[in-house]
Every structure is written in C-alpha cells, then in structure tokens.
Write an enzyme that holds these catalytic residues in place. Structure first.
Site, PDB file in Angstrom:
ATOM      1  N   CYS A 242       0.827  -1.196   0.000  1.00  0.00           N
ATOM      2  CA  CYS A 242       0.000   0.000   0.000  1.00  0.00           C
ATOM      3  C   CYS A 242       0.869   1.256   0.000  1.00  0.00           C
ATOM      4  CB  CYS A 242      -0.984  -0.051   1.169  1.00  0.00           C
ATOM      5  SG  CYS A 242      -2.355   1.113   0.989  1.00  0.00           S
TER       6      CYS A 242
ATOM      7  N   HIS B 191      -3.618  -5.582   1.107  1.00  0.00           N
ATOM      8  CA  HIS B 191      -2.958  -5.788   2.402  1.00  0.00           C
ATOM      9  C   HIS B 191      -2.976  -7.269   2.785  1.00  0.00           C
ATOM     10  CE1 HIS B 191      -2.455  -1.612   3.874  1.00  0.00           C
ATOM     11  NE2 HIS B 191      -3.514  -1.357   3.123  1.00  0.00           N
TER      12      HIS B 191
ATOM     13  N   GLU C  35      -1.466  -8.710   5.116  1.00  0.00           N
ATOM     14  CA  GLU C  35      -1.448  -8.887   6.577  1.00  0.00           C
ATOM     15  C   GLU C  35      -2.860  -8.801   7.168  1.00  0.00           C
ATOM     16  OE1 GLU C  35      -0.677  -6.186   4.979  1.00  0.00           O
ATOM     17  OE2 GLU C  35      -1.141  -4.370   6.126  1.00  0.00           O
TER      18      GLU C  35
END
Lengths: 738, 231
Positions: B86, B204, B206
C-alpha cells in the site's frame, strides 16, 4: 493591557451569549468588572456546550454505576472493565453545527476530538463509529453534506489508522437545516494505566503538547450553543481545521509517554481549548494555575491572550508532569516532531492567572470558573401520548415480496455500502465483524476476547414518544450486541435536541432521560459517558429528538460470535419474540402511505432480558448458524438482509395466525430475533423460548436463489441486491432526479 | 529470518505487518525508525501501509526521501528482498525501485473492500508459496491505488512476467471492471523489479492473515519470504 480590546458594553456582553441574569451573576462572582479576556473565558465556560446548564439537572438521574464501571461520566470518557486487566474507554460526541457549516472539516475534527478524549485516558483507540442524520435527499444541500461528511470521517480516521467499523445513517427532511454528526470512539487500556485529569499538587509544570495554536475555532463552543439563522454560513471561520497526521503522531507520543511514570494528569484541549482544559484540571486537582501565554506555541504572529485562550485549534493536549521530569517527556515529543512547552505552574492560590507580555489579563477563582455555571430547570411540558393505531388501519400491499423490493430500494433501507467502503474498517488487523451486521466486533489485540460496538436510535419513534423511543434506542443497541454474541456492558449517549428554551423541546429531553433511565436500570446497562447538543434548530424549526445511543459489549471468545449471513442450505429460521403486528411509526407505513402516525412499538424490558439471554446462550453453545435482530422494516426486511448477507435464498412459510399478514411481515414489534439453525434443533430452540414464556415459530427454510412465498411470484436475490445497492451510489453520482 | 519493518511518521500498518511476520518466523521483527541512517543485518525489509508524512505532498513522496531510505535502496540493489504494501508500494515507486505511479482512485474516493487477485508470478520471495494462476482474497484500503505507467513500461512489465498480482473476478478469474477497485491499468495490483526481488502491491496481505479476519489467503506472502530465506 497589551491588546486593543473593546470596552465591556451591553452589546459586547450580549455578543458573548450572556442571557438573563448571567452577566450580573458574573459581576457578583468577581466583585468587579471583568476584563475582556475574563468575559470571553466565562462566556465559553458558561455556554450550553461546556456547562450543560439546561441538561445537568436531568442527566444526574441516569444510572451510571455497576460492577463493570471503572469510570462514569465526568472524565474525558467512560471506562468499563473487560476482565484480565483490560478496560474499554469510550464516548460519543456531536459535531453537528460545524459539520453543517463546513462538512469535511466539521466531521473530520469531530472524529479527531473524540479520539483525543479516548487516548487522553491512556487508551489506544481501536474502533470508530458514527451516527449521521441528513436532510431529505431532494434538499439542495443534502448531497454536498453527505459527500463532505463521509469524506471528512474517512479522511481523518483512515489516516490515523483506526478502523471505522460501524454506524447508522438516516435521511429525513426534519434535518434539512441541521444535520447531525455524532462520532464515537472505543479504546483499549490496562486497568492499572488509566489517566485522569485532576492536576493534584502544587508547583508542578503545566505542559502544552501537539500542534501550535492558531486563530481557528474561536468561540466554537458558543456557536454550538446557539440556533442557526440565515447568516450561519458566516460562521465558517469558527470551524476548526483538522490534521490527522499530527493526531497520529500525538497518539503515539502520548502513549509512549504514558508507558513511563511522568504524567500526573492529562486532558485534551477540546471545546474552549486552553480555557476549559486549564480550569477543569485545576478545579479537579484543587489547585490554581499560573499561565504565561508567551510560552504557548503559536501558529501566527500577534495573537492576543483572548484569541489564544479561546482558540479551538486541534490536536493539542495539556499535561501536568512530575517536576524535573520535563526533559524525558520533551525528548519523546521532539522525536515525534511535536511542540512541547512548559506554559505554567500549578499554585496553591486557587486562581487561574493568565499572563501575556508581562501583564495579567485574567485573574479568576478556579472553583467559580468550573462550578458556578447557571443551572437551569427550564420549563417543560410532556409530549402528548400518541394514539395506538391498529394494523387493520394501514392498508395491505398487493404483494409483500414486491413491497419488500420497493422498501429496500428507498433511502431508509438501502445499503450503506457507499458510505462504509470509504472508511478503512480493516486496519489494525483485529476487525472480526465488519460494517453491515448488527454490531461490529473488534478483537482485544493479542487475546481471544473482543469488543462489540454499535450505535442506534430511531428518531421517528422518539418524536412520537420520547420516553418509549429512547427506551427503544437503548434496547436496540443491547439487542444488536446480543445478536453477535456479546454481553452488553454500558452505553454512551449523545443527546441531540432543538432549543431547550421551548417547553415542548425540554419536555422531549425530560422524556428521553426517563426512557433511557428505565431501560438502563432494567438491563443493568449504565451510562458511562455522553454529550448533549442543544439548539439544533434553524429559524425556529427544530430537529426531532435524537438521543443517539452507543453501546459496547464483551465477547469472551471471538471465535464464537454470530453474524447475520445465512450459511447452510436446509437450515431453518426461528423467530423468537412476541408478534403484535405493530405498524405505528413503522417504515412500512411511512414508505407505502407517506404517513408517520401512531405510537412507536412498545418495549417490554422483562421480555427483552429473557430473549437476549436465550440468544446469547444459543450462540455460546454454537447452535445458531446466523442471528439477526429485528428493527426497521420488521420480519421480512430482516429475513431479506440475512439472505443477502449470505447470498442464500429462503423459502418463507406462510403466516397462519390472526393478525393481518402485512402487519406480521412489516410490523416493527420489539424484542425479536431471527435465529438460523440446523433443522434438527429448530424445534428445540422454539421450545426453549416457549419455556421462558416467549413466543417462537419457524418462519422459513434456507435454500434456493431468492425469497419465495406461496401465492406470490418469487423474487431473485440478484434482483433484490441490485435494488438495495442501487440507490445511494446513484444518488451520490447525481443520477437521480432531485 | 530476520525481518525489518520501516516505521515512518504516519505509518499505521507497521504493527499489523509485525504481527504477521512474527507469527510466521517465530522471531521478533525489527522496527526501524525513519530517522535511522542504516539498517541492521536483515534478510527481508517491509515498507508498511499508512499515511507516511500525512501523504501531504504526494503519497510516499516525502518518505522516499527520509534518512533510512538511502540504506533501504542500497540493500534492495544488493539483493535483499523488499516488500512494499500500500503506502509502501507508493514509496517504492517514488524511490524509483519500482516503475510507474499510483494515482488517485478512478472513483476519486477512498476504497476499503475485499478484492480477488490472480497470482501472476510465483518466482518472487513473496509469492513462492502460491500456485501460478491461483485466485486469492485480499482486502484493499486506499485512496491512491490506481497503478499507471507508460506504454513501454507496461509492455516490459507484462512481457517479462513482472506483474505479480492482478485484480480479477472471483467467479471467472478474469480481469474485470468490477473486480478492479481503483482503475489500475491492466488491473495491476502488484508488480516486481527486473530481478524479482522487490515487490510492491496495493492490497494488504497482513489483513487476511488468519481465518478469523475473513480469510488467511494473505498469509503465504510472509511464508514465501520465510521459505526464500531458508532456501
């Protein structure tokens, strides 16, 4: 005197919002004429926004304690115990007036302010929510306001990196000239590391950290304490400007400093900036404060003491530190690139003394400043009790499924995806349940526990009957928390009303407090923080009473929550709760007939407790595959929402009781839940409800690609979804005639 | 595996990435402040998401000139795997380690939602644990994720297998308008450098690290890193 201040004339006094005997009262307290700065200081401290002078008397009646409460109202935010040394810190606050005048900055700084209230107490903010009320979609300002407010909320929260996980939005012409923007924040702290605002001790450094002070927001609190008129746009300069990047740095710096033992007290500079933070901290600590404004970090040259003391520049905090520990603290703030300045000392004089360029500009008694605000018991008249209307009086639709599709396509019930997709709701990696369900669930970082959060109120209910409507608002938050499997803990209230100087409005306020009190007591669900926003009216036309309630609950194991999405073909759906076909104030009545008549649905608190306990048990036992509470639009809307969330159809079972069928499908009776379960246990669930004297019946079977009901043409889920998703994006793109 | 996460003022996914790295490696991740001049010895560097320096000039532009970045660039050129997520992807483009730019989303609005990505390149340190052509669900959250580059660059990226992740429709696995959250050219969600050691992506991983968060499809980005270091 260092500045060219105006003389204290009756006009100047009136411009400062003093009414009735308030100015003579000030003269009596001081025993002399105030200086211009002193007049300004008292004007903000005695504003409705800061002093709660019309509401205090009534708010005292609310239940605020319980074994779960660590801190009730009176601090920056409320604190409740989550067990294992964890605490949740939360509050909701309005930013209505500024958001109408300047929607992006008004909403953004509303989010920033409520987050500061939470991290001031030692908590890391972990979830934001918001409750928004806009005017009619065809009002010329509405689209601009929706766009600005949503961008403002997203722009601030996304940058700071706190997920915005929930909220609600209404459109109603009654808010055409007074929109409501209520922001809620939930934070997590350790119970032994909670910070308070009492400046205890003499000779301690008073420290200013964060952004520099500018001329923005001067008299914001006073603006928020008056009605609007045609010239309100001229108040744009009193709206503050937000800087979420600085807020993010301020959070990290404050939390880093809080991990040491340097801080004695801390408070954010919110409404009325330096004035209220210094006087409240000094008052709570029983000390005086001697301030030297020459040391205040300033954004522009030539600011007067008056401007500095009344500025509402954002992203600033005031701290009282242990003496001699300033260098440690300063190093942390400088690492984060933030201003740090010792601007005064605590004293034993009990006076707030403000010096600027060598002159004393104010010398005021702290206890009077903090505690002598007028307390009004304004005249009030109770709201007339609305008449009950019978279901038969509201005409039936041609077909309930076609009616459902129409209803889901309206601004009242359409999808809010266009709004919440602009909010980062997954940052921090702990969002277990996202927007779109009954309540959001955010995990307590590093544990299996979670916090559930929601905010709710149905203003049309409150307008018809403030007592019942507010009771319903409290109960709906409680049910929403229950529906995800959480144990409801406590609420924050954001009381949005019109002018308290009108007895019928004051009557709405008194009724709302009464309804809230009853519900909170019955559910052991106290109020731990809140905010009052009055004078939400323009040219004498006020908003409906809107007591927005924010509720939080504890999830003991985040792997055992429920959501509303249907999951398995063949599951049965059980409706638990009493069916009375109540169509008074229902969305069905409003959408299909254009009328808003009758009493709101009654709330039975004893039945709510029973139903809620049963639902939580079923979720805990893993017996519910999906759960949804029923509210706006009633049974059929609830079923459609479950079907759409899971992308699975439902075969609806015809109603065979004595009530008119449309009242059963669309009535907004309270205390009801839909529970999906394996077919083998549906009867067991219904039986468990009946043992508690709660009616229960099986209303449908999961399967197929749409909603099907004997005697009607089935409606495909794709079509239903398209109808429900279409309105808001098309409206915001300007594709709908308005 | 020794992993470093660079923390800029305004980074806000640094902790989320740390959690993911530590769960996979079982070792503490090093959090390196932007004001440092050099990195400790590391096997992998991650530039996390967020709003570095408030994204006030242009996303990632100021972070690209922060003090630590000189060493990040030299390590990257020396072959240390670098992952930019990002805002981290934006920073990598601003430093020139990756080509192209990330423009304002075509909708002009911030977008936070699940996206479905097709794995287009498995020979990178961050995708080796995926299968070629696999469709994975990983969320986005950004205002400026609209990848753009000139035609020559695009031809080079497409022609040499440097598009690593592509937004697709979950049913068909094909790039579609609806599957593309930001208007990125050729539905590009993530790319790598010519040596396939530096990877940047807007989604993302994560945030889809465990099933409780909705999916664990992102976990293998970090497992790939571990595998590449062990190999």
């Amino acid at each position: 005197m260092s500045a060219n201040y105006p003389a204290i004339t009756p006009e100047v006094v009136a411009q400062h919002g003093f009414k009735g005997d308030e100015f003579p009262r000030l003269l009596e307290i001081l025993g002399r004429q105030p200086t211009f700065l002193e007049l300004g200081i008292f004007s903000v401290m005695w504003s409705e926004h800061c002093s709660y002078k019309s509401s205090r008397f009534w708010l005292r009646q609310l239940p605020t304690s319980g074994p779960q409460v660590i801190q009730g109202p009176g601090e920056n935010a409320g604190v409740v115990d989550l067990g294992d040394g964890d605490a949740a810190v939360f509050k909701m606050e309005s930013h209505n007036h500024p958001s109408y005048i300047e929607p992006y900055q008004g909403a953004a700084t509303g989010v920033g302010g409520i987050m500061r209230d939470v991290f001031t107490m030692g908590a890391r903010p972990v979830a934001n929510l918001n409750a928004l009320r806009f005017g009619a979609p065809d009002h010329p300002k509405t689209r601009h306001l929706v766009s600005g407010v949503v961008r403002g909320i997203g722009g601030y929260g996304n940058c700071v990196g706190v997920p915005t996980v929930g909220g609600e939005t209404n459109f109603d012409p009654a808010y055409n000239n007074n929109i409501l923007v209520n922001a809620m924040c939930v934070g997590l702290a350790r119970t032994d590391k909670i910070f308070y605002s009492a400046a205890k001790g003499v000779g301690l450094p008073v420290v200013y950290v964060g952004s520099k002070t500018g001329r923005d927001g001067i008299h914001g609190a006073t603006m928020a304490s008056a009605e609007f008129d045609d010239k309100s746009a001229e108040k744009r300069p009193t709206v503050q400007v937000g800087d979420p990047f600085t807020e993010k740095l301020l959070i990290e710096a404050c939390l880093e400093l809080m991990a040491t033992d340097v801080i004695i007290a801390i408070q954010d500079m919110g409404a009325a900036g330096l004035t209220s933070s210094t006087s409240e901290m000094a008052d709570k600590g029983g000390v005086g404060i001697d301030l030297d404004l020459d040391h205040v970090p300033q954004r522009e040259a030539g600011m007067t003491a008056y401007e500095m003391m009344l500025s509402e520049s954002q992203e600033r905090m005031l701290m009282i530190l242990k003496p001699g520990r300033e260098p440690e603290a300063e190093a942390i703030f400088h690492k984060w690139g933030l201003d740090f300045a010792v601007i005064g000392r605590t004293t034993d004089t009990g006076r707030l003394i403000v010096r600027h360029k060598g002159a004393i500009e104010a010398d005021l008694p702290v206890d009077k400043l903090a505690n002598s605000a007028p307390l009004y018991q304004r005249p009030w008249v109770p709201t007339p009790t609305p008449k009950l209307i019978l279901p038969e009086w509201v005409p039936a639709p041609d077909g309930v499924l076609a009616c459902l599709e129409r209803m889901l396509a309206t601004p009242h019930l359409c999808s809010r995806r266009w709004i919440w997709e602009q909010y980062d709701h997954t940052v921090m990696g702990d969002t277990i349940q996202r927007p779109g369900g009954d309540a959001a669930v955010v995990r307590v970082h590093g544990t299996r526990k979670g916090i559930a959060a929601t905010c709710d109120v149905t203003p049309r209910y409150c307008l018809a009957d403030p007592v019942m409507g507010t009771k319903q608002a409290v109960v709906e938050t409680w049910r929403n928390l229950t529906a995800v499997g959480a144990e409801p803990l406590a609420i924050t209230d954001n009381m949005n009303f019109a002018s308290p100087e009108r007895p019928e409005i004051m009557g709405q306020f008194v009724g709302a407090v009464e309804g809230m009190k009853e519900a909170c007591l019955a559910l052991s669900y106290p109020v731990v923080s809140g905010n009052v926003s009055l004078y939400n009216e323009t040219n004498g036309k006020g908003i409906p009473p809107t007591p927005a309630i924010g509720g939080i609950g504890l999830v003991r194991d985040v792997s055992k929550t429920a959501d509303l999405a249907l999951k398995h073909d063949g599951d049965l759906i059980v409706l638990v709760g009493r069916e009375q076909g109540h169509l008074g104030q229902s969305l069905y009545q409003l959408i299909e007939t254009g009328r808003n008549e009758g009493a709101p649905p009654p709330v039975d608190l004893a039945e709510e407790l029973k139903a809620g306990t049963l639902v939580r048990s079923l979720i805990g036992e893993g017996k519910a595959t999906a759960v949804h509470d029923l509210s706006d639009g009633g049974l059929l809307v609830g079923l459609a929402e479950m079907a759409l969330a899971g992308d699975m159809g439902v075969e609806l079972f015809p109603y065979e009781g004595r009530l008119p069928a449309h009242a059963v499908w669309f009535g907004e009776d309270q205390g009801r839940y839909l529970i999906a379960c394996a077919p083998s246990i549906a009867e067991e669930i219904a039986e468990r409800a009946r043992l508690l004297a709660l009616p229960a019946r099986i209303v449908g079977r999961v399967g197929g690609h749409g909603l099907a009901l004997k005697g009607e043409s089935p409606i495909d889920l794709f079509r239903l979804r398209t109808s429900r998703e279409a309105w808001l994006p098309a409206y915001m793109a300007g594709e709908l005639a308005s | 595996m020794r992993a470093a996460v660079i923390v800029f003022p305004g980074s806000n996914c640094d902790r989320d990435v740390k959690v993911a790295l530590e769960a996979v490696t079982g070792k503490p991740a090093m959090m390196v402040w932007h004001g440092e001049t050099s990195l400790p010895p590391v096997d992998v560097i991650v530039l996390p998401g967020g709003f570095s320096y408030g994204d006030y000039l242009r996303c990632g532009a100021m972070a690209a000139h922060s003090r630590i970045m000189a060493d990040v660039v030299s390590r990257a050129k020396g072959g240390t795997p670098v992952l930019g997520i990002c805002n981290g992807f934006q920073v990598l483009c601003e430093t020139g380690l990756l080509p192209g730019v990330l423009q304002r989303n075509a909708s002009l609005r911030f977008v936070c939602r699940d996206t479905w990505l097709r794995i287009e390149q498995t020979e990178t340190p961050f995708t080796s644990a995926y299968r070629m052509g696999e469709i994975v669900n990983i969320p986005v959250a950004h205002g400026d994720g609209n990848y753009f580059c000139d035609e020559d660059t695009l031809d080079r990226l497409e022609g040499s297998g440097r598009v690593v992740f592509r937004y697709v429709d979950p049913e068909t696995g094909e790039p579609t308008l609806e599957g593309n959250p930001n208007g990125a050219i050729n539905n590009i969600a993530g790319i790598c450098d010519g040596k396939r050691r530096i990877v940047g992506l807007m989604p993302h991983p994560e945030r889809h690290f465990e099933k409780l968060l909705g999916s664990d499809d992102g976990r293998r980005v970090f497992e790939s890193a571990l595998r590449s270091v062990a190999a």
